[in-house]
Design a protein around this motif. Structure first.
Motif, PDB file in Angstrom:
ATOM      1  N   ASP A 249      80.487   5.294 -27.665  1.00  0.00           N
ATOM      2  CA  ASP A 249      79.764   6.288 -26.878  1.00  0.00           C
ATOM      3  C   ASP A 249      80.406   7.660 -27.090  1.00  0.00           C
ATOM      4  O   ASP A 249      81.522   7.773 -27.599  1.00  0.00           O
ATOM      5  CB  ASP A 249      79.833   5.947 -25.385  1.00  0.00           C
ATOM      6  N   GLN A 250      79.699   8.711 -26.663  1.00  0.00           N
ATOM      7  CA  GLN A 250      80.242  10.076 -26.640  1.00  0.00           C
ATOM      8  C   GLN A 250      79.728  10.802 -25.408  1.00  0.00           C
ATOM      9  O   GLN A 250      78.700  10.417 -24.839  1.00  0.00           O
ATOM     10  CB  GLN A 250      79.846  10.866 -27.893  1.00  0.00           C
ATOM     11  N   VAL A 278      85.342  10.880 -26.551  1.00  0.00           N
ATOM     12  CA  VAL A 278      84.937   9.502 -26.832  1.00  0.00           C
ATOM     13  C   VAL A 278      85.655   8.602 -25.833  1.00  0.00           C
ATOM     14  O   VAL A 278      86.885   8.652 -25.733  1.00  0.00           O
ATOM     15  CB  VAL A 278      85.313   9.105 -28.280  1.00  0.00           C
ATOM     16  N   PRO A 279      84.934   7.771 -25.063  1.00  0.00           N
ATOM     17  CA  PRO A 279      85.590   6.919 -24.075  1.00  0.00           C
ATOM     18  C   PRO A 279      86.307   5.731 -24.716  1.00  0.00           C
ATOM     19  O   PRO A 279      86.014   5.347 -25.849  1.00  0.00           O
ATOM     20  CB  PRO A 279      84.431   6.456 -23.192  1.00  0.00           C
ATOM     21  N   VAL A 280      87.219   5.160 -23.963  1.00  0.00           N
ATOM     22  CA  VAL A 280      87.936   3.964 -24.423  1.00  0.00           C
ATOM     23  C   VAL A 280      86.980   2.783 -24.521  1.00  0.00           C
ATOM     24  O   VAL A 280      87.025   2.001 -25.472  1.00  0.00           O
ATOM     25  CB  VAL A 280      89.105   3.646 -23.474  1.00  0.00           C
ATOM     26  N   ARG A 281      86.094   2.645 -23.543  1.00  0.00           N
ATOM     27  CA  ARG A 281      85.127   1.549 -23.486  1.00  0.00           C
ATOM     28  C   ARG A 281      83.714   2.109 -23.386  1.00  0.00           C
ATOM     29  O   ARG A 281      83.484   3.097 -22.705  1.00  0.00           O
ATOM     30  CB  ARG A 281      85.381   0.656 -22.263  1.00  0.00           C
ATOM     31  N   PRO A 293      89.695   6.979 -29.263  1.00  0.00           N
ATOM     32  CA  PRO A 293      89.191   7.577 -28.026  1.00  0.00           C
ATOM     33  C   PRO A 293      90.036   8.771 -27.616  1.00  0.00           C
ATOM     34  O   PRO A 293      91.202   8.906 -28.028  1.00  0.00           O
ATOM     35  CB  PRO A 293      89.321   6.430 -27.024  1.00  0.00           C
ATOM     36  N   GLY A 294      89.468   9.628 -26.805  1.00  0.00           N
ATOM     37  CA  GLY A 294      90.203  10.781 -26.320  1.00  0.00           C
ATOM     38  C   GLY A 294      89.259  11.879 -25.914  1.00  0.00           C
ATOM     39  O   GLY A 294      88.024  11.723 -25.964  1.00  0.00           O
TER      40      GLY A 294
END
Length: 371
Positions: A249-250, A278-281, A293-294
């Motif tokens: 995801d973004q 960008v999420p971890v999950r 992610p970050g």
């Protein structure tokens, strides 16, 4: 100058500026894409049956490595940093179905270069490349207010579909990686792939409100759901659970203040902040495979110039906080004795330049219409 002129002018310019989103500054941006913002914003002053055409160019150079919020300056000092040069151009076309409803298509193109030591046997620095069409977005939206209710501002809700038209398995030549040190053709790093291989679903909201004294508050945010888990493309990373690329995801959110300066030709300036990443999950579906992610928190000055039906915009997000968060594979690969936390390269700033043209049903410009 009439107050209504300021409101219409600022709405046109601000919502042209806030189109620039979804392009986190570096390796955390698994891929870059254009949102549905430009057509949403400029649809606000389009009459039924009118068109808006917008071209945006974006550039950044990522090279500063972070794990969490901790920078690794020794990477630059030791000449071991990874450097990405990214050039993006989006062609956005919007059409006013009614005075409040609109449709939009975004056709993005990209050219990327990546300089690395570790990807070429850790003995020599070489370049890899990718270029071409990325993932097309088709969408639309609806303005919540009309008539008298919209005189002080308005808000649009929209959505779109990201079509996997970009090559998510783009390849380039890698040196010193074969069994006997020969070169091989391999997939390029995830950060410069032209697509992610997944159908994405975007929700978006944005708006502008008059604060008085010809000063305006703007805001803009989106989330892209990528339900596909992994895309089958090899990363050539050593750990088994990082061997295939994830389809992440973004998200992004921006807000700030915009103020027209004088009345001549619609010059204006803005200052705001943004967060993107960008999420971890993922929210929908599994989140296996490799991702970085970050998020990036930036301050964003902007300027615009409008004459007739043409609008030129410039904005310059400058990174204040860069955080490469711990990924699921980092967590899985960690032990009580060894906490794994991968890094990512980020840019210091991003350059955005846009040019928009409103194709009206009438030959006269917005200025003449206000006389």
């Amino acid at each position: 100058m009439k107050k209504s002129f300021y409101i219409i002018l600022a709405t046109f310019i601000v919502l042209a500026i806030i189109d620039h989103k979804g392009y986190a500054q570096g390796c955390v941006a698994i891929r870059q894409f254009s949102g549905v913002g430009n057509a949403i914003g400029q649809g606000n002053i389009l009459e039924k049956g009118e068109w808006n055409f917008n071209v945006n160019y974006r550039y950044f150079r990522s090279f500063r490595h972070f794990s969490g919020t901790t920078e690794h300056p020794q990477r630059v000092e030791d000449n071991t940093e990874v450097i990405n040069w990214t050039h993006l151009m989006d062609i956005n076309i919007s059409y006013a179905i009614t005075e409040r409803a609109f449709a939009v298509v975004s056709i993005p193109l990209a050219y990327n270069e990546r300089s690395s030591l570790y990807e070429h046997g850790r003995t020599e620095r070489h370049m890899t490349y990718s270029g071409g069409l990325t993932d097309v977005i088709v969408g639309g939206g609806y303005w919540l207010l009309s008539g008298e209710k919209a005189k002080s501002g308005n808000m649009a809700l929209g959505g779109g579909i990201k079509v996997p038209t970009g090559d998510y398995g783009a390849t380039s030549r890698f040196y010193n990686v074969g069994t006997n040190g020969e070169s091989e053709i391999r997939p390029v790093d995830q950060s410069i792939q032209l697509g992610d291989g997944g159908w994405g679903f975007i929700i978006n909201g944005q708006g502008i409100w008059n604060l008085g004294s010809a000063t305006f508050l703007y805001y803009d945010g989106f989330y892209m759901f990528n339900p596909r888990n992994t895309n089958g493309i090899q990363t050539n990373r050593r750990r088994e659970n990082e061997s295939i690329m994830s389809v992440p995801d973004q998200y992004a959110f921006r807000t700030g203040i915009f103020k027209p300066v004088g009345g001549l030709h619609g010059l204006g300036f803005g200052l705001g902040g943004r967060i993107e990443g960008v999420p971890v999950r993922d929210i929908i579906g599994r989140s296996d495979g490799f991702r970085r992610p970050g998020y990036i928190l930036s301050i964003e000055p902007s300027a615009s110039y409008m004459i007739g039906n043409f609008t030129a915009t410039l904005n310059l997000p400058i990174a204040l906080l860069r955080n490469r968060t711990q990924s699921l594979t980092d967590i899985a690969n960690s032990t009580p004795e060894n906490r794994v936390h991968g890094d990512a390269a980020f840019a210091d700033y991003l350059i955005n330049v846009g040019l928009a043209y409103r194709l009206t049903k009438k030959s006269n410009s917005i200025f003449n219409a206000l006389d």
